[in-house]
Design an enzyme around this catalytic site. Structure first.
Site, PDB file in Angstrom:
ATOM      1  N   GLY A 228      -5.509  -5.165  -1.773  1.00 51.10           N
ATOM      2  CA  GLY A 228      -4.564  -4.922  -2.870  1.00 51.10           C
ATOM      3  C   GLY A 228      -3.982  -3.527  -2.750  1.00 51.10           C
TER       4      GLY A 228
ATOM      5  N   LYS B 195     -13.649  -3.911  10.661  1.00 50.86           N
ATOM      6  CA  LYS B 195     -14.230  -3.013   9.659  1.00 50.86           C
ATOM      7  C   LYS B 195     -15.685  -2.694  10.018  1.00 50.86           C
ATOM      8  CE  LYS B 195     -11.080  -4.930   6.187  1.00 50.86           C
ATOM      9  NZ  LYS B 195     -10.894  -6.029   5.226  1.00 50.86           N
TER      10      LYS B 195
ATOM     11  N   GLY C  70      -1.595 -13.747  -2.125  1.00 58.26           N
ATOM     12  CA  GLY C  70      -1.305 -12.565  -1.310  1.00 58.26           C
ATOM     13  C   GLY C  70      -2.547 -11.861  -0.787  1.00 58.26           C
TER      14      GLY C  70
ATOM     15  N   VAL D  16       9.351   5.530   5.539  1.00 61.16           N
ATOM     16  CA  VAL D  16      10.016   4.762   6.600  1.00 61.16           C
ATOM     17  C   VAL D  16       9.736   3.277   6.382  1.00 61.16           C
ATOM     18  CG1 VAL D  16      10.148   4.334   9.088  1.00 61.16           C
ATOM     19  CG2 VAL D  16       9.809   6.673   8.226  1.00 61.16           C
TER      20      VAL D  16
ATOM     21  N   ILE E  83     -13.186   0.962  -1.995  1.00 54.84           N
ATOM     22  CA  ILE E  83     -14.583   1.429  -2.029  1.00 54.84           C
ATOM     23  C   ILE E  83     -14.730   2.622  -1.081  1.00 54.84           C
ATOM     24  CG2 ILE E  83     -17.012   0.816  -1.669  1.00 54.84           C
ATOM     25  CD1 ILE E  83     -16.248  -2.123  -1.890  1.00 54.84           C
TER      26      ILE E  83
ATOM     27  N   LYS F 178      -7.246  -0.809  10.205  1.00 57.25           N
ATOM     28  CA  LYS F 178      -8.573  -1.124  10.786  1.00 57.25           C
ATOM     29  C   LYS F 178      -8.485  -1.571  12.235  1.00 57.25           C
ATOM     30  CE  LYS F 178      -7.143  -4.943   8.414  1.00 57.25           C
ATOM     31  NZ  LYS F 178      -6.846  -5.474   7.115  1.00 57.25           N
TER      32      LYS F 178
ATOM     33  N   VAL G 159       0.841  -1.207   0.000  1.00 54.01           N
ATOM     34  CA  VAL G 159       0.000   0.000   0.000  1.00 54.01           C
ATOM     35  C   VAL G 159       0.877   1.258   0.000  1.00 54.01           C
ATOM     36  CG1 VAL G 159      -1.831   1.272   1.198  1.00 54.01           C
ATOM     37  CG2 VAL G 159      -1.859  -1.229   1.209  1.00 54.01           C
TER      38      VAL G 159
HETATM   39  N1  HSE Z   1      -6.975  -9.487   4.332  1.00 56.00           N
HETATM   40  C1  HSE Z   1      -7.913  -8.472   3.965  1.00 56.00           C
HETATM   41  C2  HSE Z   1      -8.940  -9.112   3.048  1.00 56.00           C
HETATM   42  C3  HSE Z   1      -7.212  -7.328   3.299  1.00 56.00           C
HETATM   43  O1  HSE Z   1      -8.778 -10.277   2.684  1.00 56.00           O
HETATM   44  O2  HSE Z   1      -9.915  -8.476   2.688  1.00 56.00           O
HETATM   45  C4  HSE Z   1      -7.820  -5.992   3.479  1.00 56.00           C
HETATM   46  O3  HSE Z   1      -8.135  -5.649   4.783  1.00 56.00           O
END
Ligand code: HSE
Length: 420
Positions: free
Chosen positions: A295, A198, A180, A41, A129, A100, A12
């Site tokens: 992602g 979330k 990933g 960093v 989103i 989160k 990210v």
């Molecule tokens: N591991 C999380 C997912 C990534 O699979 O949605 C984003 O928070």
């Protein structure tokens, strides 16, 4: 010029730098000021040479530097991130985070500390989103009746593969990790914890309600097996890990668990690694949001949107409330939830099994809606698959405890809630 320090240069963070550089002109037009990723960093500096920004392995090089206006926190985790963010705010810097877990535990304290300083967290829920803004700004005229979210891409990817391609749980988990999608510790995804963090963020904006993950019902997708998939297909359901917030009077339900939902529902069509959120407001009706929930690029898109918003001087209250006038909402206890249930049990295939089980259901006033029996050849065992009419969770749990004690019942019976 606005100078940004980015703490954490994973997928990210690197993508934030990339967007700020590649879309520099349009971002400047939108923000009204040039935004410069001044310092990054990371632990392994060698890995990030190609980003072409000043690098450091010490967060204080950002926090103590008075020329840095804004800190982007992307290290994840709770306590260390909390220290960094608090320090940044106390130094008068604005903050943007995708974290989160930090918000699930400290959003109200951070709101206090941030006060009118910029604090953005759009990327913390559903990646790319813009659900925080939609809820906080676009829907601010409404009482929020419900939020139903597919907020974990890993679980959604796994369940979609299990249903559409018959892939087993363990195989598909391995695949999700290789691609990933999963967190470093995948139990965080498949156990429902990621989605719960979330959900708590969204529930604060919808209701102003303060709850921690420990306060709410969280179940993961670990127990879902091929019988459940068989039943779902037979009766026209999809299985999704849903994060649900619902308000009824002064009561709010907050829960995360796998749910059977009718295939025709829009949210049931959100497949693969994608996220989807349905929000029902009292005046707007149902609104639906769909997009990439994970992602680097999608999440960084949300991070940069916060950077721009702060650069513009926008001052929407962090959790959407200027001042909470009434705060009489309380959480519904998990045992008091009322819904329909799907129940699975594995039994010895012998005389009288069904009548004994149905008499327990009768004792608890549980009414069966549909039933399927699925035998595995030559094993002498059979799976009994039921769905019930609406009833209280406590009754289902008590009935299943009794059923489990019957001598012909093998394994612990399991249930999945049905959401209409
Ligand atoms: N591991 C999380 C997912 C990534 O699979 O949605 C984003 O928070």
């Amino acid at each position: 010029m606005l100078k940004i320090g980015i703490i954490g240069l994973g997928t990210v963070g690197s993508s934030v730098v990339k967007i700020l550089k590649e879309n520099k002109d349009i971002i400047r037009s939108r923000a009204g000021v040039e935004i410069v990723p001044a310092i990054g960093v990371a632990r392994n500096l060698q890995k990030h040479q190609d980003l072409d920004i000043v690098l450091s392995d010490n967060a204080d090089d950002v926090l103590e530097d008075d020329s840095i206006d804004m800190v982007v926190e992307l290290i994840g985790g709770v306590e260390r991130a909390y220290e960094i963010v608090k320090k940044a705010l106390k130094k008068g810097k604005s903050v943007v985070t995708a974290n989160k877990a930090l918000l699930a535990y400290h959003r109200y304290e951070l709101q206090e500390i941030a006060n009118s300083q910029g604090f953005g967290f759009e990327a913390s829920v559903a990646g790319g989103i813009p659900i925080i803004r939609s809820l906080r700004e676009g829907l601010s005229a409404n009482q929020i009746i419900s939020i139903k979210g597919i907020l974990n891409g890993t679980c959604n990817y796994m369940l979609t593969k299990m249903i559409n391609e018959g892939v087993s749980f363990s195989e598909v988990l391995k695949e999700a990790q290789e691609l990933g999608y999963a967190e470093v510790d995948p139990t965080f995804d498949i156990g429902g914890f990621d989605a719960s963090h979330k959900l708590l963020i969204l529930a604060s904006i919808a209701y102003g309600i303060d709850a921690k993950p420990e306060d709410i019902l969280i179940e993961g997708i670990e127990a879902i097996n091929s019988d459940d998939i068989f039943f779902a297909k037979e009766f026209g359901y999809n299985i999704k890990l849903l994060a649900i917030a619902k308000k009824d009077g002064n009561k709010v339900e907050l829960r995360v668990h796998p749910a059977l939902i009718k295939k025709e529902q829009m949210i049931a069509k959100v497949d693969g690694v994608m996220n989807g959120v349905s929000v029902v407001g009292d005046f707007v009706g149902e609104t639906l949001y769909y997009g990439a929930g994970a992602g680097g690029d999608a999440t960084a898109s949300a991070v940069v949107s916060d950077i721009i918003s702060i650069a513009r001087g926008e001052s929407t209250p962090m959790l959407g409330f200027k001042k909470l006038i009434t705060n009489e909402l309380s959480l519904v206890e998990a045992d008091l939830i009322e819904t329909e249930y799907y129940i699975r049990m594995s039994v010895e295939d012998e005389v009288g099994v069904l009548s004994k089980i149905s008499s327990i259901f009768t004792d608890y006033n549980i009414s069966i809606d549909s039933f399927l029996q699925k035998s595995s050849k030559n094993s002498g065992r059979t799976s009994l698959l039921f769905s019930t009419h609406k009833c209280q969770e406590r009754k289902i749990k008590e009935a299943l405890e009794k059923i489990e004690k019957l001598h012909f019942v093998k394994d612990k019976p399991s249930m999945i809630r049905i959401e209409d």
